[in-house]
Design an enzyme around this catalytic site. Structure first.
Site, short mmCIF file in Angstrom:
data_model
loop_
_atom_site.label_atom_id
_atom_site.label_comp_id
_atom_site.label_asym_id
_atom_site.label_seq_id
_atom_site.Cartn_x
_atom_site.Cartn_y
_atom_site.Cartn_z
N HIS A 1 28.09 -20.52 18.49
CA HIS A 1 28.49 -21.32 19.94
C HIS A 1 28.88 -22.45 19.13
CE1 HIS A 1 25.68 -17.82 21.01
NE2 HIS A 1 25.53 -18.10 20.32
N SER B 1 48.28 -44.88 17.74
CA SER B 1 47.77 -45.03 19.28
C SER B 1 49.25 -46.16 20.02
CB SER B 1 47.13 -45.19 19.69
OG SER B 1 46.49 -46.05 20.74
N LYS C 1 43.60 -45.67 15.44
CA LYS C 1 44.17 -44.43 15.87
C LYS C 1 44.98 -43.74 14.82
CE LYS C 1 42.47 -42.61 18.21
NZ LYS C 1 42.79 -42.37 19.83
N GLU D 1 46.91 -30.89 18.67
CA GLU D 1 47.28 -30.89 20.62
C GLU D 1 48.25 -30.40 21.61
OE1 GLU D 1 45.18 -34.10 22.12
OE2 GLU D 1 46.31 -34.87 20.10
#
Ligand code: ARG
Length: 463
Positions: free
Chosen positions: A154, A275, A281, A288
Site C-alpha cells: 500500500h 527545469s 530541479k 516518466e
C-alpha cells in the site's frame, strides 16, 4: 496499377492517398523482397516461370533491395503500397517480365508473409535487448545485496528487505517477458505464403518449398486463416503491453525514489534533466517517459483488437490498419529496451537513508509480535499488543522502537524485554526470512546466482 483494366475512371488523388499504406509500410521492403525471392525460386523450380526470366527478376529484386538499403529508392505515391512499389520498380528495371513475379500470389499472402518475417526478426532483437536489461538488473542486485530498504505494501513501509531482492523481482517479471516472447515465437513461426488471395492457387506451387526457403517452422493449415490471421500481432501487442506494465512500475519507483522526500536513489546525470525555470530541479523525465509510453502501447493493442473484431473472413482492407499500431509499438518497445540498461546501471543510492528508512516507521513490528507469539501468546493477541504499543509510541513522538530509552520502555512495555530489540535490526529481520524466494542474504545470493546462470545459458549473440 493494382486496379488493372477493370476501371475506366481513375481514383481521385484524395481517394488514392486515403487508400495508400505507403507512408507506413516502406519499412517492409526488405522482407517483401525476401518473400518475393523465395516465391520466385519456387515458381522457377516448379516450371511456372522460366529459369532465365527468374534469374532476371532475381537480379532486379536484389537491385531494388540495394537501392532501398542505401536510401536511393524513394517511395512513389502513384503505387499504393510497398508491394506495388517493388513491382513497379521491377518493371522499370526488367520490363514486362516483372509482371510474372505476382503469378500464383496475392498481396494478401504477400503482406502476411512480410509481417511474419518482419516480426520474427524484430522480436529476436527485442529478446536480445531484454537480456541486456536482465544483465543490468543482475549488476544492480550485486551492488545492493547489503543495502537494506523498507519493502512496501500500500506504499506504506511494511518490512525491511534487501534492495537486491527488489531488483530481482523486476528480473522475474522481465524473465517472464522473455519466456512469453519465446512462446509467441513458436506460434508466429508459420508461413502463409502460397495461400494466394484466400483459396490457394491453381498453379502447381509448393508452399512448403517457400516455407523452407524462408526458414519458417510450419505452414498454416488453412489458406483462409493464413491470409486473415492477425493473432500473432495481437499476441505481440499483448506481450508488449504486459512488458510495458513492468516497465512503468519500475519507472514509477524511480520517480518516487528519486523524489527528495524518499531520497533513496540518485539518477545518473545523463538520465535526468533540469527545469527551464527552476534552477534547483533535477527531473526524472526519462523514467516518466518510460512510464508514459505504456499508454501508446496499450492503445495499439486496443486499436488492433477493435480493427479485427467482427471482421468476416478473409482479408479485408481494415487489416491494413494493423501496421501503424504495430510499428509504433515495435519502435517504442525497442527504444525503451535501449534506454533501460544504461538508466539502471547509472543509479546511485543513498544507503544511509535507505537503511534508516528500512528501520523507521516500526517496520519490525511484525517481528516483535512474532517474538511475543513465540512466548506462547496467540499471534492475534500479540498483534493487538504491539499495535497498541506502536500507537502509544507514535503519540509520544517516537518513530522507532529503538528511540525509546530503556527506562521508559520498562514503564511502557514491561511485558516485552528491551533486549529483544537488538534482534530486530533490518538485517536480522531479513536474514530470518530464509525461504528460497525470501529476503535473507543467503536466499538473495541464491536468486542472483540463478539469474546469472540464466544469463550464462542465454549469451548475447552478435547481430
Ligand atoms: N497494403 C495492404 C495491407 O497492408 C496489402 C494487402 C492489400 N490487399 C488487398 N487485397 N487490397 O494490408
Amino acid at each position: 496499377m493494382a486496379r488493372g483494366e477493370r476501371f475506366q475512371a481513375p481514383l481521385s488523388p484524395q481517394v488514392s492517398s486515403f487508400l495508400s499504406s505507403l507512408s507506413f509500410d516502406w519499412r517492409l521492403l526488405g522482407v517483401d523482397v525476401e518473400g518475393s525471392l523465395a516465391h520466385l525460386a519456387m515458381l522457377a523450380h516448379r516450371g511456372v516461370v522460366a529459369p532465365e526470366v527468374a534469374e532476371k527478376l532475381r537480379h532486379g529484386l536484389l537491385e531494388i533491395r540495394r537501392e532501398w538499403e542505401d536510401g536511393t529508392l524513394k517511395p512513389r505515391p502513384e503505387w499504393e503500397d510497398v508491394h506495388m512499389n517493388v513491382e513497379g520498380r521491377l518493371h522499370e528495371l526488367v520490363g514486362p517480365d516483372a509482371g510474372r513475379l505476382h503469378t500464383a500470389r496475392s498481396r494478401n499472402d504477400q503482406v502476411a508473409v512480410d509481417l511474419h518475417l518482419y516480426m520474427l526478426r524484430e522480436s529476436q532483437k527485442m529478446q536480445q535487448d531484454l537480456r541486456q536489461v536482465l544483465d543490468a538488473l543482475a549488476g544492480l542486485a550485486d551492488r545492493t545485496l547489503d543495502v537494506m530498504m523498507p519493502g512496501f505494501t500500500h506504499l506504506q513501509p511494511a518490512q525491511p528487505v534487501r534492495m537486491a531482492h527488489h531488483w530481482l523481482a523486476y528480473a522475474s517479471m522481465f524473465l517472464r517477458d522473455w519466456d512469453r516472447l519465446d512462446d509467441w515465437h513458436h506460434r508466429a513461426d508459420c508461413s502463409p505464403l502460397g495461400a494466394g488471395a484466400l483459396a490457394g492457387t491453381p498453379y502447381p506451387t509448393d508452399p512448403d518449398e517457400t516455407r523452407v526457403l524462408l526458414g519458417f517452422a510450419r505452414l498454416y493449415q488453412n489458406s483462409l486463416d493464413a491470409v486473415s490471421d492477425r493473432d500473432y500481432l495481437l499476441e505481440f501487442l499483448s506481450w508488449a503491453s504486459i512488458f510495458m506494465v513492468h516497465v512503468s512500475r519500475l519507472a514509477e519507483e524511480l520517480v518516487l525514489w528519486s523524489n527528495p522526500s524518499f531520497g533513496f536513489v540518485v539518477l545518473g546525470d545523463g538520465y535526468s534533466t533540469g527545469s527551464s525555470i527552476m534552477p534547483q530541479k533535477k527531473n526524472p523525465d526519462v523514467a516518466e517517459l518510460l512510464r508514459g509510453k505504456s499508454g501508446r502501447v496499450f492503445g495499439s493493442l486496443v486499436t488492433l483488437l477493435t480493427v479485427m473484431k467482427g471482421l468476416p473472413l478473409t482479408y479485408n482492407s481494415d487489416m491494413q490498419e494493423d501496421k501503424e499500431a504495430l510499428f509504433d509499438t515495435v519502435d517504442t518497445v525497442q527504444a525503451v529496451l535501449g534506454i533501460l540498461p544504461g538508466l539502471l546501471s547509472g543509479l546511485a543510492f543513498d544507503t544511509d537513508r535507505l537503511k534508516a528508512a528500512a528501520a523507521a516507521q516500526y517496520t519490525n513490528a511484525t517481528d516483535l509480535a512474532d517474538r511475543l507469539a513465540g512466548q506462547g501468546v496467540p499471534f492475534r493477541q500479540a498483534h493487538h499488543r504491539v499495535g497498541g504499543l506502536v500507537r502509544d509510541l507514535i503519540d509520544r513522538g517516537y518513530t522507532h522502537f529503538h528511540d525509546v530509552p530503556p527506562d521508559q520502555w520498562e514503564i511502557l512495555a514491561p511485558d516485552i524485554p528491551y533486549t529483544w530489540l537488538e534482534q530486530l535490526s533490518p538485517e536480522k529481520l531479513a536474514d530470518a526470512r530464509a525461504q528460497s524466494f525470501s529476503t535473507a542474504r543467503s536466499s538473495v545470493i541464491r536468486q542472483i546466482r540463478q539469474l546469472k546462470s540464466w544469463l550464462d545459458a542465454h549469451p548475447r549473440s552478435d547481430r
